[in-house]
Design an enzyme around this catalytic site. Structure first.
Site, short mmCIF file in Angstrom:
data_model
loop_
_atom_site.label_atom_id
_atom_site.label_comp_id
_atom_site.label_asym_id
_atom_site.label_seq_id
_atom_site.Cartn_x
_atom_site.Cartn_y
_atom_site.Cartn_z
N TRP A 327 -3.95 9.00 -14.12
CA TRP A 327 -3.87 10.24 -13.34
C TRP A 327 -2.45 10.43 -12.81
CZ3 TRP A 327 -2.44 11.32 -8.34
CH2 TRP A 327 -2.73 12.61 -7.88
N HIS A 328 -1.83 9.33 -12.37
CA HIS A 328 -0.49 9.44 -11.78
C HIS A 328 0.53 9.87 -12.81
CE1 HIS A 328 -2.09 7.38 -8.25
NE2 HIS A 328 -1.08 7.92 -7.63
N GLY A 329 0.33 9.48 -14.05
CA GLY A 329 1.32 9.91 -15.03
C GLY A 329 0.98 9.38 -16.40
#
Lengths: 483, 305, 79
Positions: A327-329
């Site tokens: 989700w963060h990257g």
């Protein structure tokens, strides 16, 4: 309109004044006004973003009503799956398409196929990761009958586009924010004052602390091979502080802005550096996302695997944190970051130190010692893991971790100016001081009440503003805008 | 809390903020004036940017020459900024100034991309009418301008705050340790990746105006090309020559002016450089001694005026 | 109702490792030390095997108090 720009505060002032002037016999007109303000704000960044938000909100709004009308059974389940696929496919396309295609190309090349992969020039719509989670959470709430589907489109679309949180959360729940939008709030001047103070503290953390630390940290991470292990270790911890000051600063401005409009958003941070275990850390760090992940991914999964006891927990933890990393990257660094946190939490569950050690210790001194030592241990470990969060590549991160543990000699790199370095240390210590006051409950987290006398508080607030004038000259975006 | 109490609180708080802001602003203003010797009665004014700051030691220069010098030198100031700084200085120091030492580098007429920075350097002196009028025209955002009019601490940024604090604690040293990375520089030049010299007409005109202005004020100028690391002078020799020629033509406007060229003074001593445009601590000492020696010799010619 | 409470109490004592626990209808997670999401699941699966019932995820969301938990258990036993 960045939260740190003068434009934003002119916008906010106008919105807040107009909002409270609208008669509040029913929430309808105020919500309608909010809806317009929200889309005005989001369109300011890019009108195409607004279009996407509108479509996704429409999907969530419609499918929720359909789900709530369907009886138990397959139709209900299919509706859920289709609506979630629709929402997440846009997230996948904007955020992961290129990463996926690239990795696929590398994987195929690895087994001997050469492919012509095409990377698309996709821009990531700001906040898309946050509002797709918020919308899918809402659909699941309806599916699990946590609340009724919202029938009023004005209320729902105002909820899904609420401007204080559209760019980087907090990831709101229908059971909190949507519920509040259905009721009429009366203006509360204590809340307004508290909101203003939160915004001020958020601005200070972002502009004075985070942005002033970033130059040093970026310099070191640009070419980590030029620095010794003490410096790299110090920088890892400093980055943790920067990340916290940046994101909790953003969150405070978001929550404070919402408070000015009479809404109580979810808490996003609760003094995470005072955590005594990894589980404790995640209860205090980016709370709105962590609780989302636990509510909609970990719990259902863990529930399904409940017969497998600890193995089930470990599998669920790894899955949850793998998703959190992703989700963060779309990068290996984030995936490794997530898996490392998953590992730490699993180890904690398996060892169960809390029951086996903590509860058996009776000596007060020993308890204090364990408590301080574990706080330090958690902070240091979390900082080391965050090297993966910051480093330009997984290779860089492994290099940095390796070099830190090589314990090469040398003293800390002072940076381009010793005055700046000294100031950096000073602001970090100041942050620590305020957090200790909050931890000891002398000052409260949301600044609503405090035990400090007025002759300390007021000059204190004024000094914060002056510091923002002096140091807040950057126009740097927030770290979490990239997610 | 009632609305009345809330607004009373806001009002009182704003008063407190303004008072605190004005006091801090005044202290910082005092510091920055002191740092640049803007209020002291000096014999000579050194006007320039970072080379003048780092290459000359004020203490050593004053000790050697027996004269007082003001160093009004700030990083990255263009010819336009220097003219304003000169006018600003003269508006407060009318009396006994004998001459101006004007820093030159091959980049003296290269001023694209520096203007953004220079506003920030001038904001702290906004109480001065010369500076205020200049900034009012030059400031692109009115919002930015008026924020600084209202709140005096907002006129400072990290760099100018640094100057102010150093003025208050009386720290005048400008020492850089380390030696220029010539191999890296050579690579950059080879890759054509370095700060190119240009000759911007606006800058040349402003420089000419400065020379006329000095003449009109009956002040003689000593125009000094500061040392540059030799590799860089070999990168664009033609351009350096044309900059030097242009400077020479303009300086001649006033026969009392002098032009000194130290560009290749240290061409065989790379170890005296911190980077390609600035000297390190050893270089500073060496250059100050050479410069003071010259200064003592020609002092008489200055005094004739 | 009371039957179920008296059957539940020993389960609670065992899971939370505390012999002084006395639960009632209004008991919530906040009232008992160590009642977190992990022990909650332990509790749920012990209750499932004890009463020989199966909860659904939806039921979990509704268990805010011991009282609501008992109502759901009753429904499951009845069906």
């Amino acid at each position: 309109m960045l939260f740190t720009s003068v434009n934003y505060f002119i916008f906010l002032l106008l919105i807040v004044v107009a909002y409270w002037l609208i008669p509040g016999r029913t929430p309808f007109y105020r919500n309608l006004f909010l809806l317009i303000a929200n889309y005005f704000y989001y369109t300011w960044w890019d009108w195409r973003f607004s279009f996407l938000l509108l479509v996704l909100s429409g999907i969530a709004f419609g499918s929720a009503i359909l789900i709530s009308k369907s009886p138990e059974g397959n139709r209900r389940k299919y509706l859920l799956i289709i609506s979630l696929i629709l929402i997440f496919s846009s997230l996948f396309f904007f955020k992961y398409y290129n990463f996926f295609i690239e990795s696929l190309g590398i994987a195929l090349a690895g087994i001997g196929f050469s492919t012509q992969t095409r990377i698309l020039g996709i821009i990531l719509p700001l906040g898309v990761s946050f509002y797709t989670f918020q919308l899918s959470g809402y659909i699941l709430d309806i599916y699990w009958e946590k609340r009724e589907a919202e029938r009023n489109p004005v209320t729902f679309f105002a909820f899904s586009s609420f401007f204080p949180l559209i760019l980087s959360g907090p990831v709101e729940r229908s059971t909190n924010l949507l519920k509040q939008m259905n009721t009429v709030a009366r203006i509360n001047w204590d809340d307004i004052a508290a909101g203003l103070k939160m915004i001020l503290w958020g601005l200070f953390k972002k502009l004075v602390i985070a942005d002033n630390l970033s130059a040093y940290i970026n310099q070191v991470y640009q070419g980590p091979s030029g620095y010794n292990s003490v410096t790299l270790f110090f920088t890892a911890m400093l980055f943790m502080v920067q990340l916290y000051a940046d994101f909790s600063g953003y969150s405070d401005i978001a929550i404070g802005s919402a408070k000015l409009l009479g809404f109580d958003l979810i808490k996003n941070f609760n003094l995470p550096f005072f955590a005594k275990s990894f589980a404790d850390f995640w209860r205090k760090w980016h709370i709105s996302l962590t609780t989302w992940l636990f509510e909609y991914i970990f719990n259902p999964l863990n529930f399904t695997l409940r017969k497998s006891k600890k193995a089930g927990i470990v599998i669920s933890l790894f899955t949850t944190f793998f998703i959190s990393g992703l989700w963060h990257g779309a990068a290996w660094t984030f995936i490794i970051w997530g898996l490392l946190h998953g590992t730490m939490l699993s180890v904690e569950v398996i060892l169960n130190l809390k029951k086996r050690v903590w509860e058996k210790v009776t000596s007060k001194i020993l308890k204090d010692f364990i408590s301080i030592a574990s706080t330090a241990f958690i902070f240091i470990t979390v900082s080391l893991i965050s090297v993966f969060f910051k480093a330009n590549s997984a290779g860089d991160a492994f290099y940095i971790i390796g070099k830190i543990f090589s314990f090469s000699s040398g003293s800390v790199y002072i940076g381009s100016s010793s005055v700046t370095f000294f100031l950096n240390i000073l602001v970090v210590l100041f942050l620590l001081l305020i957090e200790i006051l909050q931890y000891r409950k002398i000052a409260s987290l949301n600044f609503s009440e405090t035990r400090l006398p007025i002759w300390i508080r007021w000059p204190g607030y004024a000094s914060l503003i002056i510091c923002i004038f002096l140091f807040g000259k950057t126009t740097a975006g927030f770290i979490y805008f990239q997610f | 809390m009632t609305a009345k109490r809330f607004f009373n609180g806001i009002f009182l708080f704003l008063i407190l903020l303004v008072v605190l802001d004005r006091i801090s602003g005044a202290v910082l203003e005092y510091g920055i004036y002191k740092h640049f010797d803007l209020h002291s009665n000096v014999d000579y004014l050194v006007l320039g940017s970072s080379p003048a700051t780092l290459d000359l030691s004020k203490a050593l220069l004053e000790k050697r020459t027996g004269k007082k010098f003001a160093f009004y030198t700030q990083l990255g100031v263009t010819t336009e900024d220097r003219l304003i700084m000169l006018k600003h200085f003269l508006s407060i120091n009318k009396s006994k100034l004998k001459g101006v030492i004007y820093e030159l580098t091959p980049h003296i007429f290269t001023c694209k991309g520096l203007s953004e920075n220079s506003n920030q350097l001038l904001f702290p002196y906004m109480n001065d009418k010369v500076i205020r009028d200049y900034l009012k025209i030059k400031c692109q955002s009115k919002l930015e301008y008026y924020e600084r009019v209202i709140f005096s601490t907002s006129r400072f940024n990290e760099m100018t705050l640094n100057f102010a604090v150093r003025g208050i604690i009386n720290d005048r040293t400008n020492l850089k340790f380390g030696i220029v990375d010539t191999i890296g520089l050579q690579k950059e030049i080879k890759a054509n990746n370095f700060w190119k010299i240009t000759m911007d007409t606006d800058c040349i005109n402003t420089f000419r105006n400065t020379v006329y202005f000095l003449k009109q004020r009956q002040l003689n100028g000593t125009f000094v090309f500061f040392p540059v690391v030799h590799i860089l002078t070999t990168a664009e020799p033609e351009k350096i020559k044309s900059v030097e020629q242009r400077v020479q033509e303009i300086v001649k406007i006033n026969s009392g002016n002098q032009l000194l060229n130290y560009t290749i003074l240290f061409k065989d001593s790379t170890n005296l450089f911190f980077d390609h445009l600035h000297l390190n601590v050893d270089g500073q000492k060496e250059f100050t001694l050479i410069f003071s020696k010259y200064f003592i010799q020609v002092k008489s010619s200055f005094n004739q005026k | 109702m009371n039957d179920i409470i008296s059957e539940l109490n020993p389960i609670f004592r065992k899971i939370f490792n505390n012999d002084s626990i006395e639960i009632n209808d209004t008991t919530t997670a906040g009232d008992i030390d160590g009642w977190d999401s992990l022990t909650h699941l332990d509790l749920i699966s012990t209750i499932e095997s004890h009463f020989n019932i199966k909860f659904r995820l939806k039921d979990l969301a509704k268990m805010n108090t011991v009282g609501s938990m008992i109502i759901i258990i009753q429904e499951k036993i009845a069906s």
